[in-house]
Design an enzyme around this catalytic site. Structure first.
Site, mmCIF file in Angstrom:
data_model
loop_
_atom_site.group_PDB
_atom_site.id
_atom_site.type_symbol
_atom_site.label_atom_id
_atom_site.label_comp_id
_atom_site.label_asym_id
_atom_site.label_seq_id
_atom_site.Cartn_x
_atom_site.Cartn_y
_atom_site.Cartn_z
ATOM 1 N N HIS A 135 -30.250 23.199 103.946
ATOM 2 C CA HIS A 135 -30.668 24.532 103.508
ATOM 3 C C HIS A 135 -29.507 25.489 103.238
ATOM 4 O O HIS A 135 -29.549 26.664 103.621
ATOM 5 C CB HIS A 135 -31.626 25.144 104.538
ATOM 6 C CG HIS A 135 -32.951 24.437 104.621
ATOM 7 N ND1 HIS A 135 -33.517 23.759 103.579
ATOM 8 C CD2 HIS A 135 -33.837 24.315 105.664
ATOM 9 C CE1 HIS A 135 -34.679 23.253 103.950
ATOM 10 N NE2 HIS A 135 -34.893 23.560 105.209
ATOM 11 N N HIS A 209 -39.057 29.198 102.113
ATOM 12 C CA HIS A 209 -39.402 28.439 103.321
ATOM 13 C C HIS A 209 -40.472 29.140 104.161
ATOM 14 O O HIS A 209 -40.370 29.177 105.395
ATOM 15 C CB HIS A 209 -38.123 28.207 104.131
ATOM 16 C CG HIS A 209 -38.129 26.986 104.982
ATOM 17 N ND1 HIS A 209 -39.017 26.800 106.020
ATOM 18 C CD2 HIS A 209 -37.359 25.880 104.950
ATOM 19 C CE1 HIS A 209 -38.769 25.633 106.591
ATOM 20 N NE2 HIS A 209 -37.766 25.053 105.966
ATOM 21 N N GLU A 346 -42.476 23.545 100.360
ATOM 22 C CA GLU A 346 -41.241 24.006 99.725
ATOM 23 C C GLU A 346 -41.081 23.275 98.397
ATOM 24 O O GLU A 346 -40.804 22.083 98.374
ATOM 25 C CB GLU A 346 -40.043 23.704 100.624
ATOM 26 C CG GLU A 346 -40.159 24.265 102.025
ATOM 27 C CD GLU A 346 -39.387 23.440 103.053
ATOM 28 O OE1 GLU A 346 -38.179 23.217 102.873
ATOM 29 O OE2 GLU A 346 -39.992 22.997 104.041
HETATM 30 C C1 GLA Z 1 -37.102 21.909 106.636
HETATM 31 C C2 GLA Z 1 -36.648 20.579 106.980
HETATM 32 C C3 GLA Z 1 -37.048 20.325 108.391
HETATM 33 C C4 GLA Z 1 -36.538 21.404 109.288
HETATM 34 C C5 GLA Z 1 -37.020 22.753 108.800
HETATM 35 C C6 GLA Z 1 -36.445 23.881 109.578
HETATM 36 O O1 GLA Z 1 -38.135 22.079 105.872
HETATM 37 O O2 GLA Z 1 -37.123 19.573 106.132
HETATM 38 O O3 GLA Z 1 -36.557 19.079 108.795
HETATM 39 O O4 GLA Z 1 -35.146 21.381 109.314
HETATM 40 O O5 GLA Z 1 -36.678 22.930 107.486
HETATM 41 O O6 GLA Z 1 -36.631 23.748 110.949
#
Ligand code: GLA
Length: 382
Positions: A135, A209, A346
């Site tokens: 991210h 997110h 997402e």
């Molecule tokens: C995402 C990832 C997950 C986790 C979340 C945040 O969507 O795919 O594995 O890291 O973010 O906790």
């Protein structure tokens, strides 16, 4: 608090004097408000913008991280509830949290070993998920202050956010100029338009997110939500949650959401992929017929009747069931967020694409325009 009364905005757009009575009748609920919301660690002002449409649906967004802090939509009896996870004040967001509501960049999801090669040059990114990059790194777009400008027209309220990421930020090449526009329409669509340009070849994968619970945030787990994902295939992951490169048919697996299925129906099946993800934490390969907005997912919640549809121009969607939530975070209204209290959808390019030559490319070159759109649509509760 600064308000843009939409009736006035319409009047301005039509060249009429502000306060035109007939316009007021049509748009009284609609407005964009702006309020001081605290300061960043280095003392810069954070603002919270609240967009309200003619139906009274509201979406609140901060310029810090472009974070959606609340979305209020009606249930089948017309009662408004906040359906996204988050915190009551900015303090929660300034601490470590799992990207509640945030804009994600430069690269949503994981890049293996925090490394990729582009035009023969090896780029080392910030490693913030074991050895991997997740991210956008240590200080991704979820933790920067965006320049914000609110506006309104006859049928929508908008927040435009801009951020210029420096060449080398978190290890990425190129100066990246990014614009994200959130638009709330009278059709109860929250539309997100992402665009960007670069001055050097780079890679890019922007997303949002938000964690949804259509029964209302903090109202238990999301396992009884009925999920449809328009995907015949998904990208299986290794133990580090990095795609293996395979595009695997969902047919006959717990990943078959082509017909509406309760999220909890198979989440605890003895399946290697579910064990690795601690539940669903996978990218689905959307069945696309063109490059326009197409329906990627539809979710409904039986008790409230609320429905969420996700439309996107993107090739993939990460379905994440809040598996890492563990009761250590207290969110809005004192609600404790236990495992699977929210789900994320997402929209994205596939994880680790810069290292996966068979995945659709995430390369952006100078002179090109990066442009994607995602719609979180809230049809009438059923
Ligand atoms: C995402 C990832 C997950 C986790 C979340 C945040 O969507 O795919 O594995 O890291 O973010 O906790």
């Amino acid at each position: 608090m600064k308000r843009i009364r939409v009736a006035a905005a319409i009047a301005v757009a039509l060249g009429l004097g502000a306060g035109c009575a007939s316009k007021k009748e049509t748009g009284e609920a609609r407005q964009v408000t702006k309020q001081a919301y605290g300061k960043t660690a280095d003392g810069r002002d954070i603002q919270l913008y609240t967009l309200t449409n003619k139906n009274g649906m509201t979406v609140a967004i901060m310029n810090y991280g472009g974070i959606i802090t609340s979305i209020k939509t009606p249930d089948r009896s017309g009662k408004l509830d906040d359906i996204v996870l988050g915190f009551d004040s900015v303090d929660g967001y300034l601490q470590t949290h799992p990207y509640f509501g945030a804009l994600i960049g430069r690269y949503g999801n994981r890049i293996a070993k925090a490394t990729f090669t582009l035009n023969g040059t090896v780029y080392k990114l910030a490693a913030n998920d074991g050895a991997n990059h997740l991210h956008g790194g240590i200080k991704g777009f979820d933790k920067v202050l965006w320049d914000a400008r609110e506006s309104a027209d006859a049928s929508s309220q908008r927040l435009e956010l801009k951020y210029v990421s420096k060449d080398g930020e978190e290890g990425y090449p190129g100066t990246l100029s990014t614009t994200v526009v959130y638009t709330l329409t009278d059709e109860n669509d929250l539309r997100i338009d992402y665009s960007a340009t670069t001055d050097k070849d780079t890679v890019l994968n922007l997303t949002n997110h938000s964690y949804f619970n259509l029964a209302g945030q903090g109202q238990g787990d999301i396992l009884s939500h009925e999920m449809m994902i328009a995907a015949d295939r998904f990208t299986p992951i290794d133990a580090g949650l990095i795609p293996t490169g395979e595009l695997k048919p969902v047919e006959g697996t717990p990943f078959d959401f082509r017909k509406p299925t309760a999220i909890g129906a198979h989440i605890d099946d003895d399946d290697e992929q579910l064990v690795r993800g601690k539940g669903y934490d996978h990218n689905f390969v959307l069945n696309r017929s063109g490059s326009d907005l197409e329906l990627a997912a539809r979710v409904s919640e039986p008790k409230s009747g609320r429905v969420l549809e996700v439309l996107t121009t993107q090739p993939g969607i990460q379905f994440y069931t809040g598996n890492f939530l563990d009761g250590t975070l207290t969110g809005k209204g004192g609600k404790v967020y236990e495992q699977r209290y929210g789900f994320c959808l997402e929209t994205q390019h596939f994880p680790d694409s810069p290292n996966q030559p068979k995945f659709p490319s995430t390369v952006l070159k100078p002179g090109e325009q990066y442009r994607t759109t995602t719609l979180y649509r809230f049809p009438k509760a059923q």
